[in-house]
Scaffold this motif. Structure first.
Motif, PDB file in Angstrom:
ATOM      1  N   THR A 167       0.854  -1.186   0.000  1.00  0.00           N
ATOM      2  CA  THR A 167       0.000   0.000   0.000  1.00  0.00           C
ATOM      3  C   THR A 167       0.890   1.236   0.000  1.00  0.00           C
ATOM      4  O   THR A 167       1.806   1.358   0.819  1.00  0.00           O
ATOM      5  N   VAL A 168       0.635   2.134  -0.938  1.00  0.00           N
ATOM      6  CA  VAL A 168       1.429   3.359  -1.046  1.00  0.00           C
ATOM      7  C   VAL A 168       0.507   4.562  -0.980  1.00  0.00           C
ATOM      8  O   VAL A 168      -0.657   4.507  -1.392  1.00  0.00           O
ATOM      9  N   GLU A 169       1.038   5.654  -0.461  1.00  0.00           N
ATOM     10  CA  GLU A 169       0.298   6.915  -0.419  1.00  0.00           C
ATOM     11  C   GLU A 169       0.865   7.841  -1.481  1.00  0.00           C
ATOM     12  O   GLU A 169       2.075   8.038  -1.573  1.00  0.00           O
ATOM     13  N   ARG A 199       0.674  11.613  -2.729  1.00  0.00           N
ATOM     14  CA  ARG A 199       0.220  12.976  -2.436  1.00  0.00           C
ATOM     15  C   ARG A 199      -0.025  13.728  -3.748  1.00  0.00           C
ATOM     16  O   ARG A 199       0.683  13.529  -4.716  1.00  0.00           O
ATOM     17  N   ASP A 240      -2.295  13.521  -6.084  1.00  0.00           N
ATOM     18  CA  ASP A 240      -2.552  12.641  -7.215  1.00  0.00           C
ATOM     19  C   ASP A 240      -3.044  13.471  -8.407  1.00  0.00           C
ATOM     20  O   ASP A 240      -3.963  14.279  -8.288  1.00  0.00           O
ATOM     21  N   SER A 270      -4.766  13.527  -2.104  1.00  0.00           N
ATOM     22  CA  SER A 270      -3.962  12.372  -1.698  1.00  0.00           C
ATOM     23  C   SER A 270      -4.790  11.104  -1.856  1.00  0.00           C
ATOM     24  O   SER A 270      -5.996  11.085  -1.582  1.00  0.00           O
ATOM     25  N   ARG A 301      -4.524   6.527  -1.629  1.00  0.00           N
ATOM     26  CA  ARG A 301      -3.798   5.326  -1.215  1.00  0.00           C
ATOM     27  C   ARG A 301      -4.151   4.192  -2.178  1.00  0.00           C
ATOM     28  O   ARG A 301      -5.326   4.004  -2.515  1.00  0.00           O
ATOM     29  N   TYR A 302      -3.122   3.478  -2.622  1.00  0.00           N
ATOM     30  CA  TYR A 302      -3.318   2.415  -3.599  1.00  0.00           C
ATOM     31  C   TYR A 302      -2.564   1.161  -3.176  1.00  0.00           C
ATOM     32  O   TYR A 302      -1.519   1.233  -2.508  1.00  0.00           O
ATOM     33  N   ARG A 303      -3.079   0.015  -3.630  1.00  0.00           N
ATOM     34  CA  ARG A 303      -2.299  -1.215  -3.621  1.00  0.00           C
ATOM     35  C   ARG A 303      -1.511  -1.193  -4.911  1.00  0.00           C
ATOM     36  O   ARG A 303      -2.079  -1.085  -6.003  1.00  0.00           O
ATOM     37  N   ALA A 321      -0.375   1.138  -9.850  1.00  0.00           N
ATOM     38  CA  ALA A 321      -1.497   0.958  -8.930  1.00  0.00           C
ATOM     39  C   ALA A 321      -2.512   0.013  -9.560  1.00  0.00           C
ATOM     40  O   ALA A 321      -2.807   0.118 -10.755  1.00  0.00           O
ATOM     41  N   TRP A 349     -12.015   1.960  -6.918  1.00  0.00           N
ATOM     42  CA  TRP A 349     -11.648   3.355  -6.710  1.00  0.00           C
ATOM     43  C   TRP A 349     -12.823   4.268  -7.031  1.00  0.00           C
ATOM     44  O   TRP A 349     -13.747   3.880  -7.755  1.00  0.00           O
ATOM     45  N   GLN A 390       5.657   8.763  -6.714  1.00  0.00           N
ATOM     46  CA  GLN A 390       6.035   9.441  -5.488  1.00  0.00           C
ATOM     47  C   GLN A 390       7.209  10.357  -5.814  1.00  0.00           C
ATOM     48  O   GLN A 390       8.127   9.972  -6.539  1.00  0.00           O
TER      49      GLN A 390
END
Length: 269
Positions: free
Chosen positions: A48-50, A52, A54, A60, A62-64, A109, A117, A135
Motif C-alpha cells: 500500500t502506497v500513499e 500525495r 494525485d 492524496s 492510497r493504492y495497492r 497501482a 476506486w 512518489q
C-alpha cells in the motif's frame, strides 16, 4: 427474471466484470506477457502506497501497488517506454526514472474489484484497472502526461525521433526549437499526432491540416495551453491546463517555437 430485468442486472455488473477480467499487457523486447489484476495484487512486492497530490484525483490517494521496476524485466535505463491507455492515450517515457530506486518512484497501482476506486468525475469511470502513479515526481521532472490511467499496455520501443522522422525539426533549427521538440514529446504527444506521426488515438493532429500557430495569436495560444476551457468550454473538453509548475514560461516559449517551426514542415500522412 424477465429479459428487461436481466439486461439491467448485467449492465450493473459490467464494471465489476471488467475489473475481474482486467489484464495488463507487457511487451518488453523479446519478453511478452499478460498479467491479470489478481496476479498483480498477489505480486510479492505489492504494498500500500500513499500518493500525495494525485494528478487524476487532485488529492492524496492510497493504492495497492507494485514498483514499476519490478515488472520491467530486462529493461535498461537507456531504453524507451510507451504506456498506452484503453482510450488511446499513449505516454512516452524514458525507462531511467521508471527504474530508479531514488528520487522519483514509479508505481503501478492496481484497482481491487472488491474495493473499487472512486470515479474520476460525475458519470465517469475510475482511473483503474491500472494506473501509473509517482512518489516525488518533481525529482525527475515527471509531468501530468506521465501519469496514464486506465492503462492497458507497457512496451519498449525505439525513441520517438527514430520512429517518427516526420516530427523532427530541420537539422539547422535553433536550440530553442530543439528544446521545444523535447517539450512536445513530454507534454503533447500522449494525446496528439503531428504530421500524422505518433501512436496516440486521442486528440487532433497539430499540423495537418493547420498548425495552431496559424489560427491562434501567440497570446491566445498561450492562454489556451494554460487554461483550455477559458477560451473553449464544452462538456467533452478533455485537454488539461499546463500550469507554471508543469511547464515554465520559458518551456512554453520553446514549445511554441517548435510548433511554429513545424508549420513550415508539413508532411501529408
Amino acid at each position: 427474471m424477465n429479459a428487461r430485468r436481466l439486461c439491467t442486472a448485467l449492465w450493473l455488473l459490467l464494471p465489476f466484470i471488467h475489473l475481474h477480467a482486467a489484464e495488463l499487457t507487457l511487451e518488453l523486447g523479446t519478453h511478452s506477457q499478460r498479467l491479470s489484476s489478481a496476479q498483480l495484487l498477489a505480486h510479492p512486492q505489492a504494498q500500500t502506497v500513499e500518493i500525495r497530490d494525485d494528478v487524476s484525483y487532485k488529492r492524496s490517494m492510497r493504492y495497492r501497488a507494485v514498483p514499476l521496476a519490478a515488472l520491467l524485466q530486462g529493461v535498461q535505463p537507456g531504453d524507451h517506454l510507451q504506456l498506452v491507455a484503453s482510450d488511446g492515450f499513449a505516454a512516452e517515457l524514458s525507462a531511467a526514472p521508471a527504474l530508479s530506486q531514488t528520487g522519483s518512484q514509479a508505481w503501478l497501482a492496481i484497482e481491487d474489484p472488491a474495493q473499487p476506486w472512486p470515479p474520476l468525475g460525475a458519470g465517469k469511470p475510475s482511473a483503474g484497472p491500472f494506473y501509473l502513479v509517482w512518489q516525488n515526481p518533481a525529482a525527475s521532472q515527471i509531468g501530468p502526461e506521465q501519469w496514464p490511467f486506465q492503462l492497458a499496455s507497457i512496451r519498449t520501443l525505439a525513441p520517438v525521433a527514430q520512429r517518427f522522422p516526420q516530427l523532427l525539426p530541420a537539422a539547422d533549427a535553433s536550440p530553442t526549437v530543439q528544446a521545444g521538440f523535447a517539450q512536445y514529446q513530454k507534454n503533447c504527444m500522449a494525446c496528439h499526432r503531428l504530421n500524422g506521426a505518433g501512436d496516440s488515438q486521442f486528440g487532433p493532429d497539430l499540423n495537418i491540416p493547420h498548425n495552431p500557430t496559424e489560427y491562434f495569436s501567440s497570446d491566445f495560444l498561450r492562454r489556451y495551453i494554460r487554461e483550455p476551457q477559458s477560451l473553449r468550454r464544452w462538456p467533452q473538453g478533455k485537454m488539461p491546463g499546463f500550469t507554471l509548475e508543469v511547464m515554465s514560461e520559458a518551456q512554453l516559449s520553446e514549445l511554441l517555437e517548435y510548433l511554429q517551426h513545424m508549420a513550415g514542415r508539413k508532411v501529408q500522412p
